[in-house]
Design an enzyme around this catalytic site. Sequence first.
Site, PDB file in Angstrom:
ATOM      1  N   GLY A  55       0.037   1.853   6.834  1.00 18.34           N
ATOM      2  CA  GLY A  55       1.502   1.964   6.791  1.00 18.34           C
ATOM      3  C   GLY A  55       1.963   2.385   5.408  1.00 18.34           C
ATOM      4  O   GLY A  55       1.365   2.012   4.400  1.00 18.34           O
ATOM      5  N   THR A  61       0.029  -2.426   0.278  1.00 20.87           N
ATOM      6  CA  THR A  61       0.602  -2.914   1.522  1.00 20.87           C
ATOM      7  C   THR A  61       1.862  -3.713   1.214  1.00 20.87           C
ATOM      8  O   THR A  61       1.863  -4.556   0.313  1.00 20.87           O
ATOM      9  CB  THR A  61      -0.341  -3.769   2.395  1.00 20.87           C
ATOM     10  OG1 THR A  61       0.392  -4.214   3.538  1.00 20.87           O
ATOM     11  CG2 THR A  61      -0.933  -4.985   1.692  1.00 20.87           C
ATOM     12  N   ASP A 115       2.894  -5.915   2.932  1.00 22.42           N
ATOM     13  CA  ASP A 115       2.675  -7.281   3.431  1.00 22.42           C
ATOM     14  C   ASP A 115       2.333  -8.270   2.314  1.00 22.42           C
ATOM     15  O   ASP A 115       2.477  -9.479   2.490  1.00 22.42           O
ATOM     16  CB  ASP A 115       1.540  -7.305   4.459  1.00 22.42           C
ATOM     17  CG  ASP A 115       1.821  -6.397   5.646  1.00 22.42           C
ATOM     18  OD1 ASP A 115       2.969  -5.953   5.786  1.00 22.42           O
ATOM     19  OD2 ASP A 115       0.885  -6.124   6.406  1.00 22.42           O
TER      20      ASP A 115
HETATM   21  P1  FBP Z   1      -0.542  -1.790   6.161  1.00 23.59           P
HETATM   22  O1  FBP Z   1      -1.283  -3.074   6.302  1.00 23.59           O
HETATM   23  O2  FBP Z   1      -1.295  -0.613   6.581  1.00 23.59           O
HETATM   24  O3  FBP Z   1       0.026  -1.637   4.773  1.00 23.59           O
HETATM   25  O4  FBP Z   1       0.733  -1.823   7.119  1.00 23.59           O
HETATM   26  C1  FBP Z   1       1.645  -2.850   7.052  1.00 23.59           C
HETATM   27  C2  FBP Z   1       2.662  -2.796   8.157  1.00 23.59           C
HETATM   28  O5  FBP Z   1       3.886  -2.299   7.660  1.00 23.59           O
HETATM   29  C3  FBP Z   1       2.824  -4.178   8.781  1.00 23.59           C
HETATM   30  O6  FBP Z   1       3.737  -4.965   8.068  1.00 23.59           O
HETATM   31  C4  FBP Z   1       3.243  -3.839  10.192  1.00 23.59           C
HETATM   32  O7  FBP Z   1       2.893  -4.858  11.101  1.00 23.59           O
HETATM   33  C5  FBP Z   1       2.467  -2.596  10.477  1.00 23.59           C
HETATM   34  O8  FBP Z   1       2.264  -1.957   9.243  1.00 23.59           O
HETATM   35  C6  FBP Z   1       3.162  -1.641  11.419  1.00 23.59           C
HETATM   36  O9  FBP Z   1       2.299  -0.601  11.701  1.00 23.59           O
HETATM   37  P2  FBP Z   1       2.735   0.822  12.228  1.00 23.59           P
HETATM   38  O10 FBP Z   1       3.302   1.584  11.069  1.00 23.59           O
HETATM   39  O11 FBP Z   1       1.454   1.420  12.682  1.00 23.59           O
HETATM   40  O12 FBP Z   1       3.741   0.603  13.307  1.00 23.59           O
END
Ligand code: FBP
Length: 553
Positions: A82, A204, A206
């Site tokens: 993400g 991230t 997160d």
């Molecule tokens: P990363 O761990 O790849 O940094 O992604 C974090 C995140 O934003 C989470 O908080 C969320 O659950 C997820 O990506 C959403 O994923 P997507 O962009 O594939 O919908």
Amino acid sequence: MIELSPLHAARYAYVPKVPEIFLESILNIAPRSTAIVEPEKDREALKNAFPNSYGKPAVEFVAAQSPLKTKPLTVGVILSGGPAAGGHNVIAGLFDALKKAHPQSTLIGFKGGPSGLIDGTYIELTSEIVDRYRNTGGFDIIGSGRTKIETQEQLEKSFKNARNIALDALVVVGGDDSNTNAAMLSEYFRQRGAAVTVVGVPKTIDGDLKNEWIESSFGFDTATKVYAELIGNICRDAASGRKYWHFIKLMGRSASHIALECAFLTRPNVALISEEVEAKQMSLSSIVNSIADAISARAAKGENFGVIIIPEGLIEFIPEIKRLIAEINDIIAAEGSLYETLSKGEVQRSFIAARLGPESAALFSSLPEVIQSQLCWDRDPHGNVQVSRIETEKLLVEMTSRRLREMAEKNEYTGKFDYQTHFFGYEGRCAFPSNFDADYCYSLGYDACLLILHSLSGYIAAIRNLAAPAKDWLPGGIPIVSMMNIERRHGKDKPVIKKALVEIEGKPFKAFSEARDAWALSSDYRIPGGIQYFGPPAITDMPAITLQLERNS
Ligand code: FBP
């Protein structure tokens, strides 16, 4: 040509602040080994899986005894997973550092995440391209993706493409899963005799990729500030209209770091923390009861409004739902190809329901159909439940309404309950990076180049002392394998980076638990406002509150 907004134009001119040592010539900076860093557990299994990178020391960058001699390098970069604010500055820092080390060095960007390496699709990142993205949010300079590089075929294709491009090094910018990819690639390249240095960069929103050496992943600071601005505005709206309870789900996958940081920034009436739910083994009904009690206590003061923060991953931490999800994961893993052919909704729900054990089947059928369906949706390529797609905020609203009706029947609640639901996630990932993230990311990119120049393959860039001004930050790196453990994914045991969750014994959670009772009844919310990019450093450069609590004694 798109006309730039005034802020966009002004951000191009921003010069990121960096650790003091980076002001030296890059060739006069060298790594100094410190302690050997070993994983917390599963050491034998990890030693066998990563024989070339296991048991290496952490390094910090210091002034060199003598200048490094280097040749032009070809370096590839992948943005993975993400988006998180600051990714473009990682590339800018890497690009500038590479050119300083040798002006004929080349940086190429693999397109669309790890699949760009597997498929050999890339572009050369020239100064014209890089300059257009400095200090901007997003990952659109080359795109991102979630492909997991793990099969023999994928590893071999990556190796062949790296060899064909004559790659000297590869930088993987990503979270726990993506840096696991980086460690696997580093190992595979070594086994195949390729001298490609693979290094990771901790990204991230997160905030769950952290430890003693990595104090924060980039993107967390910006995302939490964006969400906190929105939450603060909603708090004011709630106190103005005095008629809604706002249930706000916040992104962050499993960890509740984002929810905790936003709670400090806004002081909502209720903030659920998934890790506490797990530690106290709170059932779904006990969580709902606690929300209903908080609503009832405010109603007794005539305040039929409030704000509740819900971490995205909450559902995975409620013990009975955790067991249910584990069972669903195993069913999906075991029935893989057949499951893929089933259509979403009723068909998937019945398929899963028929295969669950009795306890989980009863729980599954008690959940609203929409939540049942969302629990059945495909896992991401790393085997994670896609928690951003499960509407926990709506589940809690429905169950809380039910509970308040029961309480009203027994005269235990006399208020009026009306609500709004929100989910803040994607809104915070691509904002212009805060000054903290702009500085941190540029420094991480620079740090990654230093790891490459000193052939520290299998390392991840690690910059410490982040709660201090940027000039006092301490750059270095640690072996990625030291952050790993063995976990069950897609029905198999696999080495992955261990997620850093909120520690119930840690300083941030303790500070929160001391303050939350007062916040529950108060309507004096804290209104942080939007991210400020220009102005007094006390406002523009303030690091996250959780980071300050963790790092300042
Ligand atoms: P990363 O761990 O790849 O940094 O992604 C974090 C995140 O934003 C989470 O908080 C969320 O659950 C997820 O990506 C959403 O994923 P997507 O962009 O594939 O919908």
